[in-house]
Motif scaffolding. Structure first.
Motif, PDB file in Angstrom:
ATOM      1  N   SER A  84      22.134  33.482  44.665  1.00  0.00           N
ATOM      2  CA  SER A  84      23.174  34.489  44.496  1.00  0.00           C
ATOM      3  C   SER A  84      23.499  34.671  43.021  1.00  0.00           C
ATOM      4  O   SER A  84      23.175  33.843  42.183  1.00  0.00           O
ATOM      5  N   ASP A  85      24.155  35.755  42.744  1.00  0.00           N
ATOM      6  CA  ASP A  85      24.583  36.084  41.396  1.00  0.00           C
ATOM      7  C   ASP A  85      25.881  35.318  41.116  1.00  0.00           C
ATOM      8  O   ASP A  85      26.919  35.586  41.737  1.00  0.00           O
ATOM      9  N   GLU A  86      25.832  34.373  40.194  1.00  0.00           N
ATOM     10  CA  GLU A  86      26.995  33.522  39.926  1.00  0.00           C
ATOM     11  C   GLU A  86      28.204  34.338  39.497  1.00  0.00           C
ATOM     12  O   GLU A  86      29.313  34.152  40.019  1.00  0.00           O
ATOM     13  N   ALA A  87      28.025  35.255  38.564  1.00  0.00           N
ATOM     14  CA  ALA A  87      29.154  36.053  38.059  1.00  0.00           C
ATOM     15  C   ALA A  87      29.774  36.877  39.178  1.00  0.00           C
ATOM     16  O   ALA A  87      31.004  36.957  39.299  1.00  0.00           O
ATOM     17  N   ALA A  88      28.936  37.493  40.012  1.00  0.00           N
ATOM     18  CA  ALA A  88      29.445  38.314  41.111  1.00  0.00           C
ATOM     19  C   ALA A  88      30.182  37.461  42.144  1.00  0.00           C
ATOM     20  O   ALA A  88      31.211  37.879  42.686  1.00  0.00           O
ATOM     21  N   THR A  89      29.669  36.272  42.402  1.00  0.00           N
ATOM     22  CA  THR A  89      30.321  35.368  43.360  1.00  0.00           C
ATOM     23  C   THR A  89      31.687  34.937  42.852  1.00  0.00           C
ATOM     24  O   THR A  89      32.678  34.958  43.585  1.00  0.00           O
ATOM     25  N   ARG A  90      31.752  34.562  41.582  1.00  0.00           N
ATOM     26  CA  ARG A  90      33.034  34.147  41.006  1.00  0.00           C
ATOM     27  C   ARG A  90      34.034  35.307  41.030  1.00  0.00           C
ATOM     28  O   ARG A  90      35.195  35.134  41.369  1.00  0.00           O
ATOM     29  N   LYS A  91      33.569  36.501  40.675  1.00  0.00           N
ATOM     30  CA  LYS A  91      34.449  37.679  40.686  1.00  0.00           C
ATOM     31  C   LYS A  91      34.956  37.949  42.092  1.00  0.00           C
ATOM     32  O   LYS A  91      36.140  38.255  42.292  1.00  0.00           O
ATOM     33  N   PHE A  92      34.084  37.810  43.083  1.00  0.00           N
ATOM     34  CA  PHE A  92      34.479  38.034  44.480  1.00  0.00           C
ATOM     35  C   PHE A  92      35.629  37.111  44.879  1.00  0.00           C
ATOM     36  O   PHE A  92      36.627  37.549  45.457  1.00  0.00           O
ATOM     37  N   PHE A  93      35.516  35.828  44.542  1.00  0.00           N
ATOM     38  CA  PHE A  93      36.565  34.870  44.912  1.00  0.00           C
ATOM     39  C   PHE A  93      37.864  35.127  44.161  1.00  0.00           C
ATOM     40  O   PHE A  93      38.952  35.054  44.737  1.00  0.00           O
ATOM     41  N   ILE A  94      37.759  35.458  42.880  1.00  0.00           N
ATOM     42  CA  ILE A  94      38.972  35.754  42.104  1.00  0.00           C
ATOM     43  C   ILE A  94      39.652  37.017  42.633  1.00  0.00           C
ATOM     44  O   ILE A  94      40.876  37.087  42.728  1.00  0.00           O
ATOM     45  N   ASP A  95      38.854  38.021  43.017  1.00  0.00           N
ATOM     46  CA  ASP A  95      39.410  39.261  43.554  1.00  0.00           C
ATOM     47  C   ASP A  95      40.251  39.020  44.812  1.00  0.00           C
ATOM     48  O   ASP A  95      41.214  39.747  45.076  1.00  0.00           O
ATOM     49  N   LEU A  96      39.912  37.992  45.594  1.00  0.00           N
ATOM     50  CA  LEU A  96      40.648  37.695  46.821  1.00  0.00           C
ATOM     51  C   LEU A  96      42.113  37.348  46.552  1.00  0.00           C
ATOM     52  O   LEU A  96      42.959  37.498  47.428  1.00  0.00           O
ATOM     53  N   MET A  97      42.415  36.910  45.322  1.00  0.00           N
ATOM     54  CA  MET A  97      43.792  36.536  44.992  1.00  0.00           C
ATOM     55  C   MET A  97      44.682  37.747  44.702  1.00  0.00           C
ATOM     56  O   MET A  97      45.892  37.608  44.637  1.00  0.00           O
ATOM     57  N   GLU A  98      44.064  38.903  44.494  1.00  0.00           N
ATOM     58  CA  GLU A  98      44.803  40.146  44.220  1.00  0.00           C
ATOM     59  C   GLU A  98      45.793  39.963  43.072  1.00  0.00           C
ATOM     60  O   GLU A  98      46.954  40.378  43.143  1.00  0.00           O
ATOM     61  N   LEU A  99      45.326  39.355  41.997  1.00  0.00           N
ATOM     62  CA  LEU A  99      46.169  39.130  40.819  1.00  0.00           C
ATOM     63  C   LEU A  99      46.450  40.434  40.094  1.00  0.00           C
ATOM     64  O   LEU A  99      45.606  41.334  40.064  1.00  0.00           O
ATOM     65  N   LYS A 100      47.644  40.491  39.503  1.00  0.00           N
ATOM     66  CA  LYS A 100      48.037  41.663  38.725  1.00  0.00           C
ATOM     67  C   LYS A 100      48.677  41.194  37.422  1.00  0.00           C
ATOM     68  O   LYS A 100      49.141  40.050  37.331  1.00  0.00           O
ATOM     69  N   PRO A 101      48.717  42.053  36.409  1.00  0.00           N
ATOM     70  CA  PRO A 101      49.369  41.685  35.154  1.00  0.00           C
ATOM     71  C   PRO A 101      50.788  41.167  35.397  1.00  0.00           C
ATOM     72  O   PRO A 101      51.520  41.712  36.229  1.00  0.00           O
ATOM     73  N   GLY A 102      51.131  40.102  34.679  1.00  0.00           N
ATOM     74  CA  GLY A 102      52.461  39.528  34.790  1.00  0.00           C
ATOM     75  C   GLY A 102      52.608  38.443  35.843  1.00  0.00           C
ATOM     76  O   GLY A 102      53.631  37.770  35.903  1.00  0.00           O
ATOM     77  N   MET A 103      51.601  38.269  36.688  1.00  0.00           N
ATOM     78  CA  MET A 103      51.686  37.240  37.733  1.00  0.00           C
ATOM     79  C   MET A 103      51.506  35.834  37.149  1.00  0.00           C
ATOM     80  O   MET A 103      51.076  35.663  36.007  1.00  0.00           O
ATOM     81  N   LYS A 104      51.794  34.860  38.004  1.00  0.00           N
ATOM     82  CA  LYS A 104      51.702  33.451  37.626  1.00  0.00           C
ATOM     83  C   LYS A 104      50.726  32.760  38.576  1.00  0.00           C
ATOM     84  O   LYS A 104      50.950  32.741  39.793  1.00  0.00           O
ATOM     85  N   ALA A 105      49.631  32.233  38.012  1.00  0.00           N
ATOM     86  CA  ALA A 105      48.579  31.631  38.833  1.00  0.00           C
ATOM     87  C   ALA A 105      48.282  30.208  38.388  1.00  0.00           C
ATOM     88  O   ALA A 105      48.363  29.882  37.201  1.00  0.00           O
ATOM     89  N   LEU A 106      47.922  29.369  39.346  1.00  0.00           N
ATOM     90  CA  LEU A 106      47.501  27.992  39.096  1.00  0.00           C
ATOM     91  C   LEU A 106      46.047  27.854  39.494  1.00  0.00           C
ATOM     92  O   LEU A 106      45.651  28.310  40.572  1.00  0.00           O
ATOM     93  N   GLU A 107      45.259  27.222  38.628  1.00  0.00           N
ATOM     94  CA  GLU A 107      43.890  26.860  38.996  1.00  0.00           C
ATOM     95  C   GLU A 107      43.771  25.342  38.985  1.00  0.00           C
ATOM     96  O   GLU A 107      44.011  24.690  37.976  1.00  0.00           O
ATOM     97  N   VAL A 108      43.400  24.794  40.120  1.00  0.00           N
ATOM     98  CA  VAL A 108      43.174  23.356  40.261  1.00  0.00           C
ATOM     99  C   VAL A 108      41.668  23.127  40.203  1.00  0.00           C
ATOM    100  O   VAL A 108      40.919  23.709  40.983  1.00  0.00           O
ATOM    101  N   GLY A 109      41.240  22.297  39.270  1.00  0.00           N
ATOM    102  CA  GLY A 109      39.809  22.081  39.071  1.00  0.00           C
ATOM    103  C   GLY A 109      39.225  23.166  38.186  1.00  0.00           C
ATOM    104  O   GLY A 109      38.197  23.761  38.498  1.00  0.00           O
ATOM    105  N   ALA A 110      39.874  23.429  37.062  1.00  0.00           N
ATOM    106  CA  ALA A 110      39.451  24.517  36.169  1.00  0.00           C
ATOM    107  C   ALA A 110      38.113  24.245  35.501  1.00  0.00           C
ATOM    108  O   ALA A 110      37.441  25.173  35.062  1.00  0.00           O
ATOM    109  N   GLY A 111      37.717  22.980  35.406  1.00  0.00           N
ATOM    110  CA  GLY A 111      36.445  22.659  34.776  1.00  0.00           C
ATOM    111  C   GLY A 111      36.368  23.180  33.362  1.00  0.00           C
ATOM    112  O   GLY A 111      37.302  23.029  32.575  1.00  0.00           O
ATOM    113  N   THR A 112      35.277  23.850  33.043  1.00  0.00           N
ATOM    114  CA  THR A 112      35.071  24.374  31.690  1.00  0.00           C
ATOM    115  C   THR A 112      35.619  25.791  31.514  1.00  0.00           C
ATOM    116  O   THR A 112      35.417  26.400  30.475  1.00  0.00           O
ATOM    117  N   GLY A 113      36.272  26.320  32.530  1.00  0.00           N
ATOM    118  CA  GLY A 113      36.975  27.595  32.379  1.00  0.00           C
ATOM    119  C   GLY A 113      36.248  28.845  32.818  1.00  0.00           C
ATOM    120  O   GLY A 113      36.693  29.948  32.504  1.00  0.00           O
TER     121      GLY A 113
END
Length: 200
Positions: A84-113
């Motif tokens: 699979s396309d790594e960038a597309a897979t990561r974008k797909f999962f991030i899109d599921l959070m429906e983040l918008k400007p100004g929101m507050k998000a936590l990432e657990v296991g951020a690794g290298t970012g």
């Protein structure tokens, strides 16, 4: 949210009770006397328990040793096992959070970012991303790599099974690709759910 406000938002990872911040903002102390240190780069060491369970200590050691080759290894896994396309897979999962400007998000296991960069992009301008990992070396590398212009980024060393935040602190919580290594997986799922607001 500046660094002082971030420190004030932290609570004891075991009891959820307030922490006392030293005048120089270099330490936080729980009611039972446990001290959590703020590193020179602003990374807060909120690891609990102080002596990690053996499986967690092993994973911390392995990730600390592998941090410079980690990105290449993960990309290899995507290419060879997932086809699979790594960038597309990561974008797909991030899109599921429906983040918008100004929101507050936590990432657990951020690794290298790798995912952190996408989260930061979604909450800017004006949002907050709190990034955590069990490995000091991985988190330092993420901090060095990430563009934090127009966004509040905060970092802490932490165990995903003991998150140092009150209930309903975040609009969204993200974790990808590490919970299988956690010693206390059920507790980690409970913590991830606890710190995100209803519907987040």
């Amino acid at each position: 949210m500046n660094q002082k406000e971030f420190l004030e938002s932290l609570v004891c990872p075991l009891t959820g009770t307030p922490l006392t911040i030293s005048e120089d903002q270099k330490t936080l102390t729980s009611q039972d006397g446990t001290v959590y240190e703020v590193g020179d780069t602003g990374i807060v060491n909120m690891l609990y328990p102080k002596e990690l369970l053996p499986e967690d200590a092993r994973e911390q050691y392995l990730y600390d040793q592998a941090f410079l080759r980690y990105d290449k290894g993960v990309s290899w896994v995507f290419e060879t096992l997932n086809h699979s396309d790594e960038a597309a897979t990561r974008k797909f999962f991030i899109d599921l959070m429906e983040l918008k400007p100004g929101m507050k998000a936590l990432e657990v296991g951020a690794g290298t970012g790798k995912d952190s960069a996408l989260i930061l992009d979604r909450v800017r301008p004006g949002g907050t991303a709190v990034l955590s990992d069990l490995s000091p070396n991985m988190l330092k590398l993420a901090q060095e790599k990430l563009n934090t212009e127009d966004v509040n980024a905060h970092y802490f060393l932490g165990n995903g099974s003991y998150l140092p935040f009150p209930d309903d602190t975040f609009d969204a919580v993200f974790h990808f690709g590490g919970i299988n290594t956690f010693s206390e997986r059920k507790k980690a799922f409970e913590e991830l759910t606890r710190v995100v607001r209803p519907g987040g």
